[in-house]
Write an enzyme that holds these catalytic residues in place. Sequence first.
Site, PDB file in Angstrom:
ATOM      1  N   SER A  66      38.052  39.361  32.139  1.00 46.57           N
ATOM      2  CA  SER A  66      37.390  38.423  33.068  1.00 46.57           C
ATOM      3  C   SER A  66      36.326  37.651  32.286  1.00 46.57           C
ATOM      4  O   SER A  66      35.866  38.116  31.228  1.00 46.57           O
ATOM      5  CB  SER A  66      36.716  39.219  34.190  1.00 46.57           C
ATOM      6  OG  SER A  66      35.852  38.385  34.941  1.00 46.57           O
ATOM      7  N   TYR A 101      31.645  45.922  38.254  1.00 45.37           N
ATOM      8  CA  TYR A 101      32.733  45.025  37.842  1.00 45.37           C
ATOM      9  C   TYR A 101      32.463  44.503  36.423  1.00 45.37           C
ATOM     10  O   TYR A 101      33.338  44.542  35.556  1.00 45.37           O
ATOM     11  CB  TYR A 101      32.848  43.865  38.840  1.00 45.37           C
ATOM     12  CG  TYR A 101      34.028  42.958  38.581  1.00 45.37           C
ATOM     13  CD1 TYR A 101      35.315  43.336  38.989  1.00 45.37           C
ATOM     14  CD2 TYR A 101      33.881  41.740  37.924  1.00 45.37           C
ATOM     15  CE1 TYR A 101      36.407  42.515  38.740  1.00 45.37           C
ATOM     16  CE2 TYR A 101      34.963  40.921  37.670  1.00 45.37           C
ATOM     17  CZ  TYR A 101      36.231  41.307  38.084  1.00 45.37           C
ATOM     18  OH  TYR A 101      37.316  40.491  37.842  1.00 45.37           O
TER      19      TYR A 101
HETATM   20  N1  NAD Z   1      40.420  36.162  41.076  1.00 39.94           N
HETATM   21  C1  NAD Z   1      39.575  35.929  40.085  1.00 39.94           C
HETATM   22  O1  NAD Z   1      38.794  34.974  40.142  1.00 39.94           O
HETATM   23  C2  NAD Z   1      39.561  36.799  38.871  1.00 39.94           C
HETATM   24  C3  NAD Z   1      38.756  36.421  37.796  1.00 39.94           C
HETATM   25  C4  NAD Z   1      38.749  37.213  36.648  1.00 39.94           C
HETATM   26  C5  NAD Z   1      39.521  38.365  36.583  1.00 39.94           C
HETATM   27  N2  NAD Z   1      40.287  38.697  37.649  1.00 39.94           N
HETATM   28  C6  NAD Z   1      41.061  39.920  37.516  1.00 39.94           C
HETATM   29  O2  NAD Z   1      42.420  39.661  37.777  1.00 39.94           O
HETATM   30  C7  NAD Z   1      43.043  40.836  38.318  1.00 39.94           C
HETATM   31  C8  NAD Z   1      43.727  40.464  39.607  1.00 39.94           C
HETATM   32  O3  NAD Z   1      42.738  39.976  40.519  1.00 39.94           O
HETATM   33  P1  NAD Z   1      43.111  39.184  41.843  1.00 39.94           P
HETATM   34  O4  NAD Z   1      42.142  38.094  41.971  1.00 39.94           O
HETATM   35  O5  NAD Z   1      44.560  38.906  41.892  1.00 39.94           O
HETATM   36  O6  NAD Z   1      42.712  40.287  42.939  1.00 39.94           O
HETATM   37  P2  NAD Z   1      43.428  40.769  44.267  1.00 39.94           P
HETATM   38  O7  NAD Z   1      42.406  41.556  44.966  1.00 39.94           O
HETATM   39  O8  NAD Z   1      44.064  39.630  44.968  1.00 39.94           O
HETATM   40  O9  NAD Z   1      44.604  41.722  43.728  1.00 39.94           O
HETATM   41  C9  NAD Z   1      44.324  42.938  43.103  1.00 39.94           C
HETATM   42  C10 NAD Z   1      45.599  43.705  42.871  1.00 39.94           C
HETATM   43  O10 NAD Z   1      45.269  44.959  42.293  1.00 39.94           O
HETATM   44  C11 NAD Z   1      45.909  45.982  43.036  1.00 39.94           C
HETATM   45  N3  NAD Z   1      45.132  47.224  42.986  1.00 39.94           N
HETATM   46  C12 NAD Z   1      43.882  47.458  43.435  1.00 39.94           C
HETATM   47  N4  NAD Z   1      43.552  48.738  43.237  1.00 39.94           N
HETATM   48  C13 NAD Z   1      44.627  49.325  42.634  1.00 39.94           C
HETATM   49  C14 NAD Z   1      44.901  50.640  42.157  1.00 39.94           C
HETATM   50  N5  NAD Z   1      44.014  51.631  42.291  1.00 39.94           N
HETATM   51  N6  NAD Z   1      46.106  50.880  41.584  1.00 39.94           N
HETATM   52  C15 NAD Z   1      47.020  49.899  41.470  1.00 39.94           C
HETATM   53  N7  NAD Z   1      46.829  48.649  41.901  1.00 39.94           N
HETATM   54  C16 NAD Z   1      45.640  48.371  42.477  1.00 39.94           C
HETATM   55  C17 NAD Z   1      45.986  45.433  44.451  1.00 39.94           C
HETATM   56  O11 NAD Z   1      46.968  46.136  45.206  1.00 39.94           O
HETATM   57  C18 NAD Z   1      46.366  43.989  44.148  1.00 39.94           C
HETATM   58  O12 NAD Z   1      47.758  43.910  43.879  1.00 39.94           O
HETATM   59  C19 NAD Z   1      41.938  41.857  38.484  1.00 39.94           C
HETATM   60  O13 NAD Z   1      41.905  42.713  37.368  1.00 39.94           O
HETATM   61  C20 NAD Z   1      40.682  40.998  38.509  1.00 39.94           C
HETATM   62  O14 NAD Z   1      39.551  41.703  38.112  1.00 39.94           O
HETATM   63  C21 NAD Z   1      40.321  37.971  38.784  1.00 39.94           C
END
Ligand code: NAD
Length: 253
Positions: free
Chosen positions: A145, A158
Amino acid sequence: MKNYFDIAGKGIVITGASRGLGRSMALGLAEAGAHIVAAATNGALLAELEREIEGKGQSCGAFAADVSSEEEVEALAAFAARKLGQVDVLINCAGINRRGLLTEMSKADWDDTIGVNLTGSFLCIKHFAPLMKSRKRGKIVNIASIMSVAAAAMAGPYCASKGGVQQLTRAAALELAADNIQVNAIAPGYFATEMNDKYLNDPEKAAALLSKVPMGRWGEGDELVGAAIYLSSDASNFVTGHVLCVDGGYLCL
Ligand SMILES: NC(=O)c1ccc[n+]([C@@H]2O[C@H](COP(=O)([O-])OP(=O)(O)OC[C@H]3O[C@@H](n4cnc5c(N)ncnc54)[C@H](O)[C@@H]3O)[C@@H](O)[C@H]2O)c1
């Protein structure tokens, strides 16, 4: 001319694939011809994704697993080995963000965030790397991230977990280099997924957030697909321990 970005026929496991960025990558990589194993905690959403991918004539196996549980990660690795025959790529995308002040945060929220984002990535590396080592090839892509580098208030666990993911990437890259396994990370900026509901549902908060992004907009889910293809393909065969920012310029400031 050789297509260095060809991933057709590769076996790719993606955690956190039930929604958001993991789902977008699963759809994009399947469209590029990869065979997908999609994992997350929500089995019903995963089954929908599986139907959607298979409905387009591509291949997907869904497996409900909590990446913070070593037993469930071991079961996922066994399922992926059976379903794919060979695991070429692991994408550690599962993540959560429990927000709050550190002084008021419960230990359970801290543990859960570290447990999914950091320990989950470690456990998947631990149980998938042996499948790659035996073939002397493989790719691991951790979803870090911008918060691996920059920090934000109200997101202590986080930020700590994502800083850890960046260093885990480098340490794993060193340990697995001799086995021809490349370990890299993608650091997304702000993407319009449910993780950012708090901002998406509040125009003032969203505007304040986007004012810090040089490109001035949210990332779209499919804007991670190109980076995922690059780090999954032969195009990145001599790239390891790298963190690729896909952030609209956020970390340039
Ligand atoms: N959305 C953003 O702006 C952003 C920015 C930087 C990094 N990220 C990273 O990208 C990744 C995806 O984020 P997103 O925005 O799609 O979030 P989201 O909340 O839409 O999706 C998260 C996913 O992780 C799964 N998950 C959660 N806990 C879990 C567990 N214990 N075991 C297995 N699966 C699990 C959920 O079921 C879901 O499929 C994450 O690692 C997040 O930190 C997101």
